[in-house]
Design a protein around this motif. Structure first.
Motif, mmCIF file in Angstrom:
data_model
loop_
_atom_site.group_PDB
_atom_site.id
_atom_site.type_symbol
_atom_site.label_atom_id
_atom_site.label_comp_id
_atom_site.label_asym_id
_atom_site.label_seq_id
_atom_site.Cartn_x
_atom_site.Cartn_y
_atom_site.Cartn_z
ATOM 1 N N ALA A 229 31.094 40.095 39.088
ATOM 2 C CA ALA A 229 30.911 39.857 40.521
ATOM 3 C C ALA A 229 32.044 40.448 41.344
ATOM 4 O O ALA A 229 31.861 40.799 42.514
ATOM 5 C CB ALA A 229 30.804 38.352 40.790
ATOM 6 N N ALA A 230 33.244 40.580 40.755
ATOM 7 C CA ALA A 230 34.384 41.141 41.479
ATOM 8 C C ALA A 230 34.184 42.616 41.788
ATOM 9 O O ALA A 230 34.773 43.135 42.742
ATOM 10 C CB ALA A 230 35.658 40.963 40.658
ATOM 11 N N ASP A 231 33.368 43.326 40.994
ATOM 12 C CA ASP A 231 33.045 44.730 41.242
ATOM 13 C C ASP A 231 34.304 45.580 41.352
ATOM 14 O O ASP A 231 34.466 46.378 42.280
ATOM 15 C CB ASP A 231 32.198 44.861 42.512
ATOM 16 C CG ASP A 231 31.573 46.243 42.641
ATOM 17 O OD1 ASP A 231 31.421 46.916 41.608
ATOM 18 O OD2 ASP A 231 31.269 46.652 43.783
ATOM 19 N N GLY A 232 35.238 45.400 40.413
ATOM 20 C CA GLY A 232 36.432 46.227 40.362
ATOM 21 C C GLY A 232 37.572 45.775 41.238
ATOM 22 O O GLY A 232 38.629 46.412 41.259
ATOM 23 N N SER A 233 37.407 44.676 41.980
ATOM 24 C CA SER A 233 38.443 44.203 42.901
ATOM 25 C C SER A 233 39.082 42.934 42.350
ATOM 26 O O SER A 233 38.401 41.918 42.150
ATOM 27 C CB SER A 233 37.826 43.918 44.277
ATOM 28 O OG SER A 233 38.739 43.245 45.108
ATOM 29 N N ALA A 234 40.392 42.978 42.115
ATOM 30 C CA ALA A 234 41.095 41.802 41.608
ATOM 31 C C ALA A 234 41.106 40.690 42.648
ATOM 32 O O ALA A 234 40.954 39.514 42.313
ATOM 33 C CB ALA A 234 42.515 42.180 41.207
ATOM 34 N N ARG A 235 41.272 41.040 43.922
ATOM 35 C CA ARG A 235 41.323 40.017 44.965
ATOM 36 C C ARG A 235 39.996 39.290 45.090
ATOM 37 O O ARG A 235 39.957 38.065 45.225
ATOM 38 C CB ARG A 235 41.703 40.654 46.303
ATOM 39 C CG ARG A 235 41.849 39.640 47.428
ATOM 40 C CD ARG A 235 42.316 40.273 48.713
ATOM 41 N NE ARG A 235 41.374 41.274 49.201
ATOM 42 C CZ ARG A 235 41.691 42.531 49.452
ATOM 43 N NH1 ARG A 235 42.921 42.954 49.228
ATOM 44 N NH2 ARG A 235 40.786 43.386 49.900
ATOM 45 N N ASP A 236 38.876 40.024 45.028
ATOM 46 C CA ASP A 236 37.565 39.382 45.121
ATOM 47 C C ASP A 236 37.355 38.420 43.953
ATOM 48 O O ASP A 236 36.838 37.312 44.127
ATOM 49 C CB ASP A 236 36.464 40.435 45.129
ATOM 50 C CG ASP A 236 36.433 41.211 46.433
ATOM 51 O OD1 ASP A 236 37.325 40.983 47.272
ATOM 52 O OD2 ASP A 236 35.533 42.047 46.608
ATOM 53 N N GLY A 237 37.736 38.859 42.755
ATOM 54 C CA GLY A 237 37.563 37.995 41.588
ATOM 55 C C GLY A 237 38.431 36.751 41.658
ATOM 56 O O GLY A 237 37.986 35.651 41.298
ATOM 57 N N LEU A 238 39.669 36.878 42.137
ATOM 58 C CA LEU A 238 40.547 35.706 42.260
ATOM 59 C C LEU A 238 40.040 34.739 43.321
ATOM 60 O O LEU A 238 40.212 33.521 43.192
ATOM 61 C CB LEU A 238 41.971 36.164 42.586
ATOM 62 C CG LEU A 238 42.728 36.846 41.441
ATOM 63 C CD1 LEU A 238 44.076 37.355 41.924
ATOM 64 C CD2 LEU A 238 42.918 35.881 40.277
ATOM 65 N N SER A 239 39.405 35.250 44.358
ATOM 66 C CA SER A 239 38.819 34.364 45.359
ATOM 67 C C SER A 239 37.680 33.541 44.765
ATOM 68 O O SER A 239 37.552 32.338 45.043
ATOM 69 C CB SER A 239 38.310 35.194 46.549
ATOM 70 O OG SER A 239 39.367 35.887 47.175
ATOM 71 N N VAL A 240 36.858 34.171 43.928
ATOM 72 C CA VAL A 240 35.776 33.434 43.255
ATOM 73 C C VAL A 240 36.356 32.406 42.291
ATOM 74 O O VAL A 240 35.890 31.262 42.217
ATOM 75 C CB VAL A 240 34.843 34.422 42.517
ATOM 76 C CG1 VAL A 240 33.795 33.664 41.710
ATOM 77 C CG2 VAL A 240 34.170 35.356 43.508
ATOM 78 N N LEU A 241 37.373 32.811 41.535
ATOM 79 C CA LEU A 241 38.003 31.892 40.586
ATOM 80 C C LEU A 241 38.646 30.714 41.320
ATOM 81 O O LEU A 241 38.569 29.561 40.860
ATOM 82 C CB LEU A 241 39.044 32.652 39.767
ATOM 83 C CG LEU A 241 39.650 31.917 38.565
ATOM 84 C CD1 LEU A 241 38.572 31.614 37.532
ATOM 85 C CD2 LEU A 241 40.763 32.753 37.937
#
Length: 598
Positions: A229-241
C-alpha cells in the motif's frame, strides 16, 4: 486547585507523541536506506573536497528528498562531537551544536523554503538578498528549496544568475517530485540525484524493525500489505503503520489492515480472479458483492485484480519469481496454478480490460455499478475465442461455427454461425464469385460461366515477393487495403532505388516520421519476407503523385494543340479544360457476337 492543575498538566507533558514518520526519520548517511549510490557520491565528494554549489534531489513522495537535504546541511556544517572539526564531515556526528540546531530547525544559516507556498519572484529576491552575507555560526549558508518545481517562471529567472555563480560560502539544495517541470537552465547548474523508490521487501523489513522497537507485534502478511500500500514511499507506509498502532494495543493482523484500508481478502481476491477467467459470472458477482458489503473500495479491488494479473503474467514468463523469499503462500500456490493454466493472450486481454475499466470507475457517478459492469465484461470475454482460434475458424471455410458455437449446431437467433451457413448455401445455389461491394459490408454475387478461383495464400505471397516496380508495390498496398500507407507512398515518397526486398527512398517534409517503420512492418506482413527500407538523402524520382500530375499536364498540352480544341478555345474566350479523359469507342463485331471496345 493547584494540586488538581498540576495533576492535569503532568500527564499531558508525558503523553507527548511524535508520529512514526518523524520519529524514525534518518539523521545521517548511515540511516538513509536504499540510496547507496547517492550516499557514496556525496561522501566521496566531501572526502575529496569536490563539493558542488547546487544539488537537486528528485523522486517520488516519501523517499527522503528533504531528509537528505538536511543531512547534507549537517555534513557541511558539522564540527564533530569535540567541536574541533575543520571541514565538512563524511558522517555528521549529530551531537554537536551545529547538527543539533539543524535537526531542531533553528540553525540561523540553514534556511528551508517551501516553494509551494512561496512561489513568487519577491520571495526569491528576499532569498538572494541574504546570499551575499557570510554565515553567522556555521561553515556554509545552506538554502533548502522544497518542491522547487512550484516556483514561477519569473522566480526561476531571478534565481539563475545566483545559482550559477554563488559565493563560496553558499550551497543550494533543491528537492522536487516533478523534475520535468524544472527548467533545463536550472538543472544544468546543479548536480542531479534521483532517489530510488523503495522496494516492497525493503519497506517490509524496515516496518518490522520499527514495530519491534515500538513493542507491538505485527503479522508478516500484514506488513506485506502495508508495504504494498505504501507504493514505494516510506512515509506513506509509516503513516499506515501508525494508524494501525492506534487501532489496537494487541497484535496487528491482516484483518485489521484490510478493514482499515478497505482492501479485499487475498484469498477472496484469488477466488474472484478465478471466477472471472473461468466465465462464472454469478459467482464473480456474488464475491464482489460481499467485498463491497465488507467495506471494500471498488477502485481498490480492481487495482488489486490488475496487480494480480500483472504478477501472474510475470510468473508465466519467468517462473523463478514464484520461489522468491518473502512471498505469501497464496501467491506461491494459487498464483503458480494460474500461471500454468492461463495463456498470455488471456492475461493480456484481462489486463487491457482492467485498465480501461479502472479509468471508467474513476469517473463514474456510481463506482460500484461501474465495477460490476467491468466484471461482467471480464467474465464474458473469458468465454470468447482467442483471435488465433477465430482466424482458424474463418479460414476453415463456409459453414464453420463461429464465436465458440458447437460444431454442426446453430449459434441461435441469427448469429454469426447462421450468417456463414447462409452465405455458403447461397454460394452453392448460385455458382459464381462472391465479391465485396464498393460501399458497406454487403456481399454481391457476380455470375460467371468460369468462376474466378482465388489463388492460394502461398501463391499470393510468391506474387507479392516478385514485385517488379515501385508502382506495383503501391498497388499491392492499395489492394491489401493499406490505404493510408499507399497514399503516403504516392504523395510523400521519392524513389531512389528499388530492388528485391530492398527499397531506398527520400521522404518529403509532409511525410510522417514513422512511415519508414510502418512501411517495413507492412511489407513483412504482406509479403512474408523481411524488407530493407532505407532513408536516403539523394533527390530520387518525383513522387507518383507528381508524375501523374505531370502526365496529366502533358496530355492537357497535347489536347490544346488539337485544331478542334484550339478553335473552341478561341470561340469561347476564358474557357478552361477541366479534365482530359479517354472515352471508349465501340468497334464493329468480330463475328462472334461480341462488340469490341477501344
Amino acid at each position: 486547585m493547584v494540586d488538581s492543575e498540576e495533576n492535569l498538566s503532568a500527564p499531558l507533558s508525558e503523553s507527548k507523541h511524535q508520529v512514526l514518520a518523524r520519529k524514525y526519520r534518518p539523521t545521517d548517511f548511515k540511516s538513509l536506506m536504499g540510496q547507496d549510490a547517492l550516499v557514496q557520491t556525496l561522501q566521496n565528494a566531501i572526502r575529496s573536497n569536490r563539493l558542488a554549489h547546487a544539488y537537486v534531489l528528485t523522486g517520488v513522495r516519501g523517499v527522503g528528498k528533504t531528509t537528505t537535504a538536511r543531512i547534507i546541511a549537517k555534513a557541511l556544517n558539522c564540527v564533530g562531537a569535540d567541536g574541533n572539526g575543520t571541514g565538512p564531515a563524511i558522517d555528521p556526528c549529530g551531537v554537536c551544536e551545529q547538527c543539533v540546531a539543524i535537526a531542531e530547525d533553528r540553525h540561523v544559516d540553514v534556511m528551508e523554503m517551501d516553494a509551494a507556498s512561496r512561489t513568487g519572484v519577491d520571495d526569491i529576491r528576499e532569498l538572494i538578498d541574504g546570499v551575499r552575507y557570510k554565515p553567522v555560526s556555521g561553515r556554509f549558508k545552506v538554502y533548502i528549496i522544497d518542491e522547487v518545481h512550484m516556483l514561477s517562471k519569473n522566480a526561476f529567472n531571478a534565481l539563475l544568475k545566483t545559482l550559477e555563480e554563488p559565493p563560496e560560502h553558499v550551497k543550494f539544495v533543491m528537492a522536487t517530485t516533478e523534475i520535468r517541470k524544472v527548467p533545463v537552465t536550472v538543472l544544468s547548474r546543479c548536480q542531479r540525484f534521483d532517489l530510488r523508490r523503495y522496494t516492497t521487501a525493503l519497506l517490509q523489513n524496515h516496518f518490522a524493525k520499527i514495530a519491534e522497537k515500538e513493542g507491538i507485534e505485527v503479522d508478516q502478511d500484514a506488513l506485506a500489505i502495508i508495504a504494498r500500500a505504501a507504493d514505494g514511499s516510506a512515509r506513506d507506509g509509516l503513516s499506515v503503520l501508525d494508524q494501525a498502532f492506534s487501532l489496537t494495543t494487541e497484535k496487528v493482523d491482516v484483518e485489521l489492515i484490510q478493514s482499515m484500508l478497505g482492501l479485499s481478502d487475498r484469498e477472496t481476491l484469488f477466488d474472484l480472479f478465478e471466477a472471472l477467467l473461468s466465465g462464472e459470472l454469478a459467482k464473480a458477482l456474488d464475491l464482489s458483492g460481499r467485498m463491497f458489503e465488507l467495506g471494500g473500495d471498488p477502485l481498490l479491488i480492481l487495482r488489486d485484480l490488475a496487480d494480480l494479473t500483472h504478477w501472474v503474467t510475470r510468473a508465466k514468463v519467468t517462473p523463478a519469481i514464484i520461489n522468491e523469499p518473502g512471498l505469501a503462500e497464496a501467491e506461491k500456490t494459487r498464483g503458480s496454478a494460474f500461471a500454468q493454466k492461463l495463456t498470455l493472450p488471456d492475461l493480456t486481454r484481462c489486463w487491457q480490460l482492467l485498465l480501461k475499466g479502472i479509468a471508467e470507475v474513476q469517473t463514474a457517478p456510481n463506482p460500484e455499478q461501474a465495477a460490476e459492469m467491468l466484471l461482467i465484461r471480464l467474465a464474458h470475454a473469458s468465454t470468447l475465442p482467442s483471435p488465433e482460434d477465430l482466424v482458424k475458424q474463418l479460414q476453415s471455410g463456409p459453414g464453420t461455427p463461429a464465436m465458440g458455437s458447437p460444431a454442426g449446431g446453430s449459434s441461435g437467433g441469427g448469429g454469426q454461425g447462421q450468417m456463414v451457413s447462409a452465405v455458403g448455401q447461397s454460394h452453392q445455389n448460385h455458382p459464381g464469385q462472391w465479391q465485396e461491394a464498393p460501399k458497406g459490408n454487403t456481399m454481391r454475387l457476380v455470375t460467371n460461366p468460369d468462376p474466378i478461383v482465388a489463388p492460394e495464400p502461398q501463391k499470393q505471397e510468391a506474387q507479392a515477393v516478385g514485385l517488379a516496380s515501385f508502382e506495383e508495390l503501391v498497388a499491392l498496398f492499395a489492394e491489401k487495403r493499406e490505404i493510408i500507407v499507399a497514399d503516403h507512398l504516392r504523395r510523400d515518397v521519392h524513389l531512389v532505388q528499388f530492388g528485391k526486398n530492398r527499397l531506398s527512398i527520400r521522404l518529403a517534409d509532409t511525410a510522417p516520421r514513422t512511415l519508414i517503420a510502418q512501411l517495413s512492418a507492412a511489407l513483412k506482413e504482406i509479403t512474408g519476407q523481411a524488407w530493407m527500407v532505407a532513408s536516403s538523402d539523394e533527390r530520387g524520382k518525383p513522387t507518383l503523385f507528381e508524375q501523374e500530375a505531370a502526365a496529366k499536364e502533358a496530355k492537357r498540352q497535347e489536347v490544346l494543340q488539337h485544331p478542334f480544341i484550339r478553335a473552341a478555345m478561341e470561340t469561347f474566350p476564358g474557357a478552361k479544360i477541366a479534365e482530359v479523359r479517354k472515352i471508349p469507342r465501340k468497334l464493329p463485331s468480330d463475328g462472334n457476337g461480341e462488340t469490341n471496345e477501344d
